[in-house]
Design an enzyme around this catalytic site. Structure first.
Site, PDB file in Angstrom:
ATOM      1  N   GLU A  24       0.870  -1.170   0.000  1.00  0.00           N
ATOM      2  CA  GLU A  24       0.000   0.000   0.000  1.00  0.00           C
ATOM      3  C   GLU A  24       0.904   1.215   0.000  1.00  0.00           C
ATOM      4  OE1 GLU A  24      -2.150  -3.305   1.917  1.00  0.00           O
ATOM      5  OE2 GLU A  24      -0.379  -2.255   2.643  1.00  0.00           O
ATOM      6  N   TYR A  51       7.108   2.152  -8.283  1.00  0.00           N
ATOM      7  CA  TYR A  51       6.556   0.802  -8.215  1.00  0.00           C
ATOM      8  C   TYR A  51       6.026   0.354  -9.579  1.00  0.00           C
ATOM      9  CZ  TYR A  51       6.856   1.553  -3.162  1.00  0.00           C
ATOM     10  OH  TYR A  51       7.295   1.817  -1.894  1.00  0.00           O
TER      11      TYR A  51
END
Length: 151
Positions: free
Chosen positions: A110, A122
């Site tokens: 998260e 990411y």
């Protein structure tokens, strides 16, 4: 003139790294972990934490919990002075590789909705956004972007 070569290594975190990691936590996270919390993580059989060094200097750390074939990323942080050099991507890639070596079939994390730089990193590493957890972060009630990576 040639370009400077940076020697990067990744290694398992040890108790000798706690001062560095505590300082990195304080400069990186709203909910910084303290020494006691980090010591517990070092003794957690489900946890793996790595240190990134560049030219012999500690520049970042990251970790995950490997639970039933899923690696849940707990932390990824690079020292403020070392950001903008691609270290976050290298650290994330090394973390995923460690998860695969331990038998994980997926890596999940998260990230704060406002942390667009981390989200971009990411995504460059292959993570896909699959939704939002509203109000996930207790300190600001900000939502979290849920991201997954499969081998």
């Amino acid at each position: 003139m040639g370009e400077e070569t940076t020697k990067i290594i990744f290694r398992n975190m040890t108790s000798d790294d706690l001062d560095f990691v505590c300082n990195l936590e304080a400069e990186s996270f709203h909910d910084a972990w303290n020494t006691c919390m980090l010591e517990k993580e070092l003794n957690n059989d489900l946890a793996t934490y790595i240190i990134m060094e560049a030219n012999g200097k500690k520049v970042g750390y990251a970790g995950f919990w490997n639970v039933i074939g899923e690696a849940q990323v707990t932390r990824v942080a690079v020292s403020k002075a070392e950001r903008g050099r691609g270290y976050g991507m290298l650290l994330t890639q090394a973390l995923a590789e460690a998860a695969w070596q331990l038998g994980a079939e997926a890596v999940t994390l998260e990230v704060r909705e406002s942390n667009l730089i981390a989200q971009k990193t990411y995504k460059k590493c292959g993570f896909k956004s699959v939704g939002i957890r509203p109000g996930y972060y207790g300190d600001t009630h900000e939502g979290a972007v849920i991201m997954w990576l499969y081998e």
